[in-house]
Design a protein around this motif. Structure first.
Motif, mmCIF file in Angstrom:
data_model
loop_
_atom_site.group_PDB
_atom_site.id
_atom_site.type_symbol
_atom_site.label_atom_id
_atom_site.label_comp_id
_atom_site.label_asym_id
_atom_site.label_seq_id
_atom_site.Cartn_x
_atom_site.Cartn_y
_atom_site.Cartn_z
ATOM 1 N N ALA A 87 0.807 -1.220 0.000
ATOM 2 C CA ALA A 87 0.000 0.000 0.000
ATOM 3 C C ALA A 87 0.843 1.274 0.000
ATOM 4 C CB ALA A 87 -0.968 -0.015 1.179
ATOM 5 N N LYS A 91 0.847 4.338 -2.876
ATOM 6 C CA LYS A 91 0.414 5.673 -2.461
ATOM 7 C C LYS A 91 1.535 6.701 -2.542
ATOM 8 C CE LYS A 91 -3.084 7.380 0.692
ATOM 9 N NZ LYS A 91 -3.943 7.070 1.850
ATOM 10 N N ARG A 107 -9.460 -0.430 -10.044
ATOM 11 C CA ARG A 107 -10.677 -0.828 -9.326
ATOM 12 C C ARG A 107 -10.449 -2.114 -8.538
ATOM 13 N NH1 ARG A 107 -15.019 2.151 -11.785
ATOM 14 N NH2 ARG A 107 -14.344 3.021 -13.792
ATOM 15 N N TYR A 110 -8.272 -1.659 -5.350
ATOM 16 C CA TYR A 110 -9.021 -0.992 -4.289
ATOM 17 C C TYR A 110 -10.068 -1.942 -3.698
ATOM 18 C CZ TYR A 110 -11.593 2.564 -1.738
ATOM 19 O OH TYR A 110 -12.208 3.284 -0.735
ATOM 20 N N ARG A 111 -10.752 -2.683 -4.562
ATOM 21 C CA ARG A 111 -11.803 -3.595 -4.106
ATOM 22 C C ARG A 111 -11.255 -4.693 -3.201
ATOM 23 N NH1 ARG A 111 -12.991 -6.587 -8.797
ATOM 24 N NH2 ARG A 111 -11.363 -7.978 -8.007
ATOM 25 N N SER A 114 -7.958 -2.502 -0.731
ATOM 26 C CA SER A 114 -8.059 -1.088 -0.322
ATOM 27 C C SER A 114 -6.808 -0.302 -0.691
ATOM 28 C CB SER A 114 -8.309 -0.985 1.192
ATOM 29 O OG SER A 114 -9.512 -1.621 1.555
ATOM 30 N N GLU A 116 -4.793 2.348 -2.818
ATOM 31 C CA GLU A 116 -4.983 3.552 -3.613
ATOM 32 C C GLU A 116 -3.683 3.885 -4.342
ATOM 33 O OE1 GLU A 116 -6.756 6.784 -1.408
ATOM 34 O OE2 GLU A 116 -7.605 5.381 0.034
ATOM 35 N N SER A 206 -6.680 7.492 -11.782
ATOM 36 C CA SER A 206 -6.273 6.822 -10.548
ATOM 37 C C SER A 206 -7.353 6.864 -9.474
ATOM 38 C CB SER A 206 -4.977 7.434 -10.001
ATOM 39 O OG SER A 206 -5.190 8.777 -9.609
ATOM 40 N N ARG A 209 -13.211 3.876 -8.964
ATOM 41 C CA ARG A 209 -13.507 2.909 -7.919
ATOM 42 C C ARG A 209 -14.543 1.898 -8.430
ATOM 43 N NH1 ARG A 209 -9.468 4.538 -6.538
ATOM 44 N NH2 ARG A 209 -8.880 5.667 -4.641
#
Length: 396
Positions: A87, A91, A107, A110-111, A114, A116, A206, A209
């Motif tokens: 992560a 980020k 997507r 993130y799904r 989580s 980003e 980016s 979602r």
């Protein structure tokens, strides 16, 4: 950390003699932490995913491939139960994350985790803004480096375990070429004055979602539902709910249970017996034999719903606009198409239809007003705003 010392398919012999490194398969949390700690100082990080949407109801990420500065790893998230060490990499604004056709991957990350993403660079999007006609990874890599990527495993079930070596090698080979590809595309975009365009588009990209249906009717995400009458819409919703329940029970993707075409045909024709479904060729004989009675009952129940209880497809009321708006749209579309032709670009990349209409409705007279229109980008205002306002000023 398991290492595979095999050369990958399609070695880059003509990429300045750059040899493809062997990949490493990461299957433990400790190995993942070690990799994340080693790679977090790299300026570029190439990423690709493999998922199982063709084989299961609830799709999931089955492999994460990453490469940077000689590191080439394949992470197995079905065995590594915590991808949290990744992560901060995604980020980190200092590290450029290179994807090809990233919408689905963003997507999915993130799904499932989580995760980003900051500082994204999408090589497919970049290729489009350079006017490339064929923008699949295979086509772009072949065009740039003369390398044929192996695509035989593209539609395989990535959730199977153990994975054959050939599939893992296939996954590792795709991600390797992304960083040299990104650097080449960035140089060309900069030379054409379009790098800022792609950087801004990637920033918006980016933020995509996964779409959640929640408690909304399933027909809202079904193509063609908006053209149905209310009674037919009720039938379609019942059929979609039945398909969803069956897909969950069997753990199969929706399209492998019943096709959209089949369900829409039943809803349109309101076939309420297996015999009628067979006569109308709505389903295969096997599907009718197994599910015909259940589907027919759904149709009968929907036919019995009182008229005032039938579902209504929600429609947005179009605001009243000036009769001059079509003239403005026509004028700026002609201007846009000429610019796109000169730049050898798809016109929609410059200004899509929705944005053209919004500009025509608002009819801005200053760059500040233009910049305030929802959906417009800074690069569009900066590089085309002055000419666009001039065109608008010539239309009443």
């Amino acid at each position: 950390m398991e290492s595979r010392e095999k050369a990958l398919p399609g070695q880059a012999k003509n990429m300045n003699n750059l040899a493809v490194p062997p990949y490493r398969l990461i299957r433990t949390n400790d190995d993942l932490k070690q990799f994340a700690g080693k790679i977090d100082r790299e300026p570029f990080l190439a990423v690709d995913l493999e998922a199982d949407s063709m084989f299961h109801y609830q799709e999931k990420v089955c492999l994460v491939q990453m490469a940077g500065n000689g590191e080439n790893v394949v992470i197995d998230p079905l065995e590594v139960n915590d991808l949290a060490p990744l992560a901060p990499l995604f980020k980190n604004k200092r590290i450029c994350k290179v994807f090809h056709g990233s919408d689905y991957d963003i997507r999915s990350l993130y799904r499932d985790f989580s995760i980003e993403i900051n500082n994204l660079f999408d090589t497919q999007l970049a290729s489009m803004y350079l006017g490339e006609k064929e923008t699949s990874l295979g086509a772009v890599v072949n065009n740039r480096f003369g390398i044929q990527l192996d695509k035989r495993y593209q539609k395989k079930d990535w959730s199977q375990r153990p994975l054959p070596d050939g599939m893992i090698e296939y996954a590792a080979s795709d991600v390797f070429y992304l960083i040299p590809l990104a650097k080449a595309l960035m140089t060309e975009l900069e030379a054409k004055g379009r790098l800022a365009w792609v950087v801004e588009e990637c920033e918006y990209l980016s933020g995509v979602r996964p779409v959640e249906n929640g408690d909304d009717p399933l027909f809202l995400r079904f193509r063609g539902a908006g053209r149905l009458q209310r009674r037919n819409l009720a039938i379609l919703e019942g059929l979609l709910q039945y398909r969803k329940d069956l897909a969950m029970k069997k753990d199969r993707p929706l399209f492998k249970v019943f096709s959209n075409t089949s369900l829409l045909k039943i809803a349109n024709e309101m076939t309420d017996t297996p015999q009628a479904m067979e006569a109308g060729r709505c389903l295969s004989p096997k599907q009718i034999r197994i599910h015909g009675n259940s589907l027919a009952e759904i149709v009968k129940q929907a036919k019995a719903i009182p008229s005032d209880k039938l579902p209504v497809y929600p429609r947005k009321r179009r605001p009243s606009v000036s009769p001059k708006v079509p003239d403005r749209v026509k004028a700026i579309k002609a201007w846009r198409d000429k610019i796109a032709e000169d730049l050898e670009l798809d016109p929609a990349l410059l200004f899509n239809k929705a944005l053209l209409t919004a500009i025509a409705v608002k009819r801005p007279t200053t760059k500040k007003e233009l910049a305030g229109i929802e959906g417009i980008r800074n690069w569009q205002v900066k590089d085309f705003g002055k000419d666009l306002l001039t065109v608008l000023s010539t239309v009443p």
